[in-house]
Motif scaffolding. Sequence first.
Motif, PDB file in Angstrom:
ATOM      1  N   THR A 181     -27.246 -74.470  36.126  1.00 51.44           N
ATOM      2  CA  THR A 181     -26.704 -73.208  35.602  1.00 51.44           C
ATOM      3  C   THR A 181     -26.004 -73.409  34.258  1.00 51.44           C
ATOM      4  OG1 THR A 181     -24.571 -73.381  36.743  1.00 51.44           O
ATOM      5  CG2 THR A 181     -26.369 -72.261  37.926  1.00 51.44           C
ATOM      6  N   GLU A 182     -25.687 -74.646  33.915  1.00 49.98           N
ATOM      7  CA  GLU A 182     -25.023 -74.945  32.651  1.00 49.98           C
ATOM      8  C   GLU A 182     -25.992 -75.482  31.596  1.00 49.98           C
ATOM      9  OE1 GLU A 182     -21.823 -77.559  33.719  1.00 49.98           O
ATOM     10  OE2 GLU A 182     -20.821 -76.016  34.917  1.00 49.98           O
ATOM     11  N   GLU A 183     -27.265 -75.520  31.921  1.00 51.97           N
ATOM     12  CA  GLU A 183     -28.290 -76.010  31.009  1.00 51.97           C
ATOM     13  C   GLU A 183     -28.434 -75.088  29.803  1.00 51.97           C
ATOM     14  OE1 GLU A 183     -30.421 -78.475  30.061  1.00 51.97           O
ATOM     15  OE2 GLU A 183     -29.044 -79.407  31.434  1.00 51.97           O
ATOM     16  N   MET A 184     -28.771 -75.652  28.667  1.00 48.73           N
ATOM     17  CA  MET A 184     -28.962 -74.865  27.453  1.00 48.73           C
ATOM     18  C   MET A 184     -30.440 -74.577  27.173  1.00 48.73           C
ATOM     19  SD  MET A 184     -25.954 -74.148  26.817  1.00 48.73           S
ATOM     20  CE  MET A 184     -26.300 -73.131  25.399  1.00 48.73           C
ATOM     21  N   SER A 185     -31.303 -74.814  28.140  1.00 54.75           N
ATOM     22  CA  SER A 185     -32.721 -74.484  27.990  1.00 54.75           C
ATOM     23  C   SER A 185     -32.890 -72.978  27.872  1.00 54.75           C
ATOM     24  CB  SER A 185     -33.507 -74.973  29.210  1.00 54.75           C
ATOM     25  OG  SER A 185     -33.417 -76.365  29.342  1.00 54.75           O
TER      26      SER A 185
END
Length: 195
Positions: free
Chosen positions: A20-24
């Motif tokens: 949920t914290e991914e920058m994808s």
Amino acid sequence: MSASARISSIVVEVQNGDITEEMSMAIVNSVSGGPLYGGGQVTKAINDAAGGSIAKEYEASYASEATDIVITSAGKLEQSKIFHLTATTNPTALKDMVRRTLEKAESEGMDSISFPALGTGDLGCDPKRMAAPMFEAMRDFGLQQGKYGSIDTIKVVIYKETLFQQYKKAMYDTIGEYCAPDEDDDDDSDESPPE
């Protein structure tokens, strides 16, 4: 912890973290399938972080087009899209679904996408059995799309630190003959991919 490799112009990366914290641009969620939104811990975490609107959007999308891959917005998350995949314990079905998800992400103009360790949470599948088909699909997609596609980064984000080494090994074992480790591999170990 992270480890990465390249297939043509696509970086494939395994990293420890919270999806949920991914920058994808897009993230992948595993759902129980069917018209009602449901799933395991990752599904709950994504829905909570997105503000709870994802369930209604999923159900509306599924009602208009029953499929095993449903695309929604990302709600309050930083990503643009969430790709909801029907959970499976079948490695062949998993490979096909990951490949089709990458193709859909490409057609949606995504440049990056992050997957969880599909099948290894509430479904309880052996990570060794589920990791290889994911990387086979990524390898096949990368060899087909190469430098001509919009996707330049594919990640597998591992929440359970204990799975990291297994997924790292599967990545090198599966796509190692097509690529070399990326120079930015910041894993603390001195391991190199098998030759």
